[in-house]
Motif scaffolding. Structure first.
Motif, short mmCIF file in Angstrom:
data_model
loop_
_atom_site.label_atom_id
_atom_site.label_comp_id
_atom_site.label_asym_id
_atom_site.label_seq_id
_atom_site.Cartn_x
_atom_site.Cartn_y
_atom_site.Cartn_z
N HIS A 45 0.81 -1.22 0.00
CA HIS A 45 0.00 0.00 0.00
C HIS A 45 0.84 1.27 0.00
CE1 HIS A 45 -4.02 -1.84 0.78
NE2 HIS A 45 -3.22 -2.86 1.06
N GLN A 80 1.23 0.21 -6.02
CA GLN A 80 0.31 1.29 -6.34
C GLN A 80 0.63 1.92 -7.70
OE1 GLN A 80 -2.21 1.80 -4.45
NE2 GLN A 80 -1.76 2.11 -2.29
N ILE A 120 -4.88 1.47 -6.10
CA ILE A 120 -6.06 1.26 -5.23
C ILE A 120 -7.01 2.44 -5.37
CG2 ILE A 120 -5.24 2.36 -3.10
CD1 ILE A 120 -6.29 -0.14 -1.60
N ASP A 129 -5.77 14.76 6.65
CA ASP A 129 -4.65 13.79 6.66
C ASP A 129 -4.56 13.07 7.99
OD1 ASP A 129 -2.81 15.29 4.39
OD2 ASP A 129 -3.63 16.71 5.81
N ARG A 130 -3.96 11.90 7.95
CA ARG A 130 -3.44 11.35 9.20
C ARG A 130 -2.30 12.26 9.61
NH1 ARG A 130 -0.37 7.51 9.53
NH2 ARG A 130 -0.27 6.99 7.32
N LYS A 156 2.82 13.46 5.13
CA LYS A 156 1.66 14.10 4.48
C LYS A 156 1.92 15.57 4.14
CE LYS A 156 -0.96 10.34 4.85
NZ LYS A 156 -1.40 9.55 3.68
N ALA A 198 -5.92 13.62 11.77
CA ALA A 198 -6.28 12.51 12.64
C ALA A 198 -5.03 11.99 13.35
CB ALA A 198 -6.93 11.40 11.83
N THR A 207 -10.12 12.53 14.96
CA THR A 207 -10.59 11.73 13.83
C THR A 207 -12.05 12.04 13.55
OG1 THR A 207 -9.04 10.03 14.48
CG2 THR A 207 -10.82 9.34 13.04
N LEU A 208 -12.36 12.28 12.30
CA LEU A 208 -13.77 12.43 11.91
C LEU A 208 -14.17 11.15 11.19
CD1 LEU A 208 -13.98 16.05 10.45
CD2 LEU A 208 -14.31 15.30 12.78
N LEU A 231 -16.96 13.46 7.18
CA LEU A 231 -16.04 14.12 6.24
C LEU A 231 -16.78 14.64 5.00
CD1 LEU A 231 -12.86 11.82 6.15
CD2 LEU A 231 -12.98 14.17 6.98
N ASP A 258 3.45 9.60 -0.95
CA ASP A 258 2.28 8.82 -0.53
C ASP A 258 2.11 7.68 -1.52
OD1 ASP A 258 -0.02 8.29 0.97
OD2 ASP A 258 -0.68 10.37 0.94
N GLY A 259 1.83 6.47 -1.00
CA GLY A 259 1.64 5.32 -1.88
C GLY A 259 0.60 5.64 -2.94
N MET A 260 -0.62 5.99 -2.49
CA MET A 260 -1.68 6.40 -3.41
C MET A 260 -2.25 7.73 -2.93
SD MET A 260 -3.65 6.15 -5.98
CE MET A 260 -2.81 4.71 -6.63
N ASN A 261 -2.94 7.71 -1.81
CA ASN A 261 -3.73 8.76 -1.18
C ASN A 261 -5.18 8.63 -1.61
OD1 ASN A 261 -5.14 11.40 -0.65
ND2 ASN A 261 -3.22 11.64 0.46
N LEU A 262 -6.01 8.28 -0.65
CA LEU A 262 -7.43 8.06 -0.93
C LEU A 262 -8.25 9.32 -0.76
CD1 LEU A 262 -7.89 4.60 0.85
CD2 LEU A 262 -7.52 5.06 -1.57
N GLU A 289 -11.66 10.52 -2.61
CA GLU A 289 -12.91 10.73 -1.87
C GLU A 289 -13.47 12.12 -2.16
OE1 GLU A 289 -11.53 7.81 1.81
OE2 GLU A 289 -11.79 9.95 2.19
C1 GDG Z 1 -2.07 3.94 3.25
C2 GDG Z 1 -1.09 4.64 2.29
C3 GDG Z 1 -2.83 4.51 0.49
C4 GDG Z 1 -11.50 8.94 8.08
N1 GDG Z 1 -11.54 9.90 9.02
C5 GDG Z 1 -10.45 10.57 8.93
C6 GDG Z 1 -9.72 10.01 7.90
N2 GDG Z 1 -10.38 8.99 7.39
C7 GDG Z 1 -10.00 8.10 6.26
C8 GDG Z 1 -10.01 8.85 4.95
C9 GDG Z 1 -9.23 7.91 4.05
C10 GDG Z 1 -8.24 7.27 4.99
O1 GDG Z 1 -8.69 7.57 6.32
C11 GDG Z 1 -6.84 7.80 4.77
O2 GDG Z 1 -6.34 7.24 3.57
P1 GDG Z 1 -4.96 7.67 2.87
O3 GDG Z 1 -4.88 6.99 1.55
O4 GDG Z 1 -4.93 9.15 2.77
O5 GDG Z 1 -3.81 7.33 3.85
P2 GDG Z 1 -3.00 6.21 4.74
O6 GDG Z 1 -3.68 6.00 6.03
O7 GDG Z 1 -1.63 6.75 4.84
O8 GDG Z 1 -3.00 4.80 3.90
C12 GDG Z 1 -1.84 5.42 1.22
C13 GDG Z 1 -3.67 3.74 1.47
O9 GDG Z 1 -2.87 3.04 2.43
C14 GDG Z 1 -4.54 2.69 0.75
O10 GDG Z 1 -3.76 1.81 0.01
O11 GDG Z 1 -3.66 5.32 -0.33
O12 GDG Z 1 -0.94 6.00 0.31
O13 GDG Z 1 -0.20 5.49 3.01
O14 GDG Z 1 -10.05 6.89 3.55
O15 GDG Z 1 -11.36 9.07 4.57
N3 GDG Z 1 -8.54 10.47 7.54
C15 GDG Z 1 -8.10 11.52 8.26
N4 GDG Z 1 -8.78 12.13 9.26
C16 GDG Z 1 -9.96 11.68 9.64
O16 GDG Z 1 -10.55 12.20 10.58
N5 GDG Z 1 -6.92 11.97 7.93
#
Ligand code: GDG
Length: 460
Positions: free
Chosen positions: A162, A193, A232, A270-271, A276, A306, A347-348, A353, A370-374, A378
């Motif tokens: 990921h 990715q 992804i 972001d996390r 990020k 978050a 965290t929301l 969101l 970032d691997g992808m960034n979802l 979204e």
């Molecule tokens: C890894 C890779 C890759 C829900 N509430 C909050 C929040 N969420 C959800 C978002 C989104 C997810 O968390 C965060 O997804 P990301 O893709 O941005 O990031 P990583 O956690 O780093 O995930 C990444 C992913 O795996 C999938 O393969 O895309 O590159 O690092 O779905 O809706 N996010 C935040 N605050 C909240 O309150 N930040």
């Protein structure tokens, strides 16, 4: 009659989280895209999900909840520190993200990484039968594919990473580079990715192991290993229909009216992770205000961050840095009733969101790597009104697909400030055109298509 293959998912975390204790305990599906995409396939094929519950200590051998069979893997307190916080989060995570923070190379954490991978591998072969498909996920479990193959050569084994896969000049720092590459080569399909990540892996495999062949098809130990990108995605329909709902529309309007109708809303979600680029982004926003290209009268930045991995020092440091920067920017630029940065360090839920996505005029997704960034996917899925402009880092995997976003180099603070200004004043017709394109792309390539294409490649 031939039995149809079951899907066994092997991931660091279980798909359901447990709330409450004893008879009051409830299990609920995790909010992530991975769970949304794979849980239905596991259920349909009567498969199983192997993972850690997230808490240290002994776990029951088997849990069946919400129609899915789960095999919890136990981790001791010491393993949580050495395998998870240590090797995964302080060695592999930073190294695979361009060494944005110096990775640590501690031999005492390698042993636990091997042991935990073996525990996951054993749990997998205990429940998988010949012909089943075992799909291993992410950097926590890079040794597991070869271990699973050794324990049961009759299984089809897939692996998906990921996060980014780094170029040679970074990966070669790892004292355990060969073992990790051979671990992955135990899979029949190794997925990444991006094309670049897949290429990096194939080159390294040829250089440090006995593998040979092309970037897309390696030969190792008398077998074929398919190496490919599988970008992804998200559950497009969920965000799209949620954003069309009366509730989200009402909540988005309420956010707008509270911010002030004439102020543009810039949003970032972001996390709270140093990869990020939250600090660089705040600096770019500050630059915009200082240059007089924008002011708190005509815009606001909402930053949702978050909390994450809070027991790792580098995460505490980035939190303190971001806290201080927000304080400084607000101290210098806010006016009565008009704050420059709204900062939510909590965290929301996914549901919460959507109204923010819908209210945001400009979405800032500017990771350093970032691997992808979802989040960027979204955002576009949440804009059935075709409103809003996406500013996206070139260094997110998503940039390879989302060319109609305004692409930026997040380390170029002035350039990012310019892009934000341009996004704020993009002619509405052009913004709608770009958004339409981006939505079409994510709608066609949603998370269900992602899972199907991987499993099609893996199928016996
Ligand atoms: C890894 C890779 C890759 C829900 N509430 C909050 C929040 N969420 C959800 C978002 C989104 C997810 O968390 C965060 O997804 P990301 O893709 O941005 O990031 P990583 O956690 O780093 O995930 C990444 C992913 O795996 C999938 O393969 O895309 O590159 O690092 O779905 O809706 N996010 C935040 N605050 C909240 O309150 N930040």
């Amino acid at each position: 009659m031939k039995r149809s293959p079951r899907l066994i998912v092997v991931a660091n975390r279980l798909p359901l989280a447990r709330f409450g204790a004893g008879s009051q305990a409830r299990w609920q599906a995790g909010a992530g895209g991975l769970v949304t995409a794979l849980l239905p396939v596991v259920r349909r094929t009567r498969g199983e999900w192997i993972g850690w519950s997230g808490a240290a200590g002994r776990a029951p051998r088997h849990e069946g909840r919400e129609g899915v069979a789960m095999r919890p893997v136990s981790l001791s307190q010491r393993e949580v520190a050495s395998y998870y916080h240590g090797f995964c989060n302080r060695t592999l995570w930073p190294l695979f993200h361009d060494a944005i923070r110096p990775p640590e190379f501690k031999h005492e954490n390698w042993g636990p990484y091997v042991d935990v991978n073996m525990r996951f591998a054993r749990a997998s072969v205990r429940c998988a039968k010949a012909g089943d498909m075992v799909w291993v996920h992410d950097y926590h479990l890079m040794l597991a594919p070869a271990m699973i193959r050794r324990l049961n050569p009759g299984l089809r084994v897939g692996f998906f990473l990921h996060i980014p896969f780094p170029p040679e000049e970074l990966f070669e720092w790892l004292p355990w580079r060969r073992a990790l590459l051979e671990g992955l080569l135990g899979a029949d399909v190794v997925g990444f990715q991006t094309h670049l990540a897949a290429q990096n892996f194939s080159r390294l495999a040829r250089r440090y192991t006995d593998a040979f062949g092309t970037d897309a098809l390696l030969r190792f130990g008398g077998r074929k290993v398919v190496v490919r990108e599988f970008p992804i995605s998200i559950d497009f329909d969920w965000f799209d229909s949620r954003a069309r709902g009366a509730r989200a529309v009402r909540e988005a309007a309420a956010i707008r009216s509270r911010i002030g109708p004439r102020r543009r809303i810039l949003l970032a979600v972001d996390r709270l992770d140093y990869t990020k680029g939250i600090d660089h982004r705040l600096e770019a926003f500050n630059r915009l205000l200082e240059r007089g290209d924008a002011s708190v009268k005509n815009c606001v930045l909402i930053q949702v961050a978050a909390p994450s991995r809070e027991s790792v020092r580098e995460y505490e440091e980035i939190r303190e840095k971001v806290d201080a920067m927000v304080g400084r920017i607000n101290g210098e630029h806010s006016q009565p009733g008009r704050v420059a940065v709204h900062y939510f360090r909590r965290t929301l839920s996914r549901e919460a969101l959507v109204p923010y996505y819908l209210a945001a005029d400009v979405m800032l997704v500017t990771p350093l790597r970032d691997g992808m960034n979802l989040v960027c996917k979204e955002y576009v899925a949440s804009r059935p009104d075709l409103g809003g402009v996406l500013v996206l880092s070139e260094f997110a995997g998503a940039a390879a697909e989302m060319r109609q976003a305004m692409l930026v180099n997040p380390r170029d603070v002035s350039g990012t400030a310019d892009a934000i200004r341009a996004a704020m004043s993009l002619p509405p017709a052009e913004a709608r055109y770009r958004m339409g394109f981006l939505r079409q792309r994510v709608r066609r390539h949603d998370v269900h298509e992602w899972a199907e294409s991987f499993l099609e490649e893996l199928a016996p």
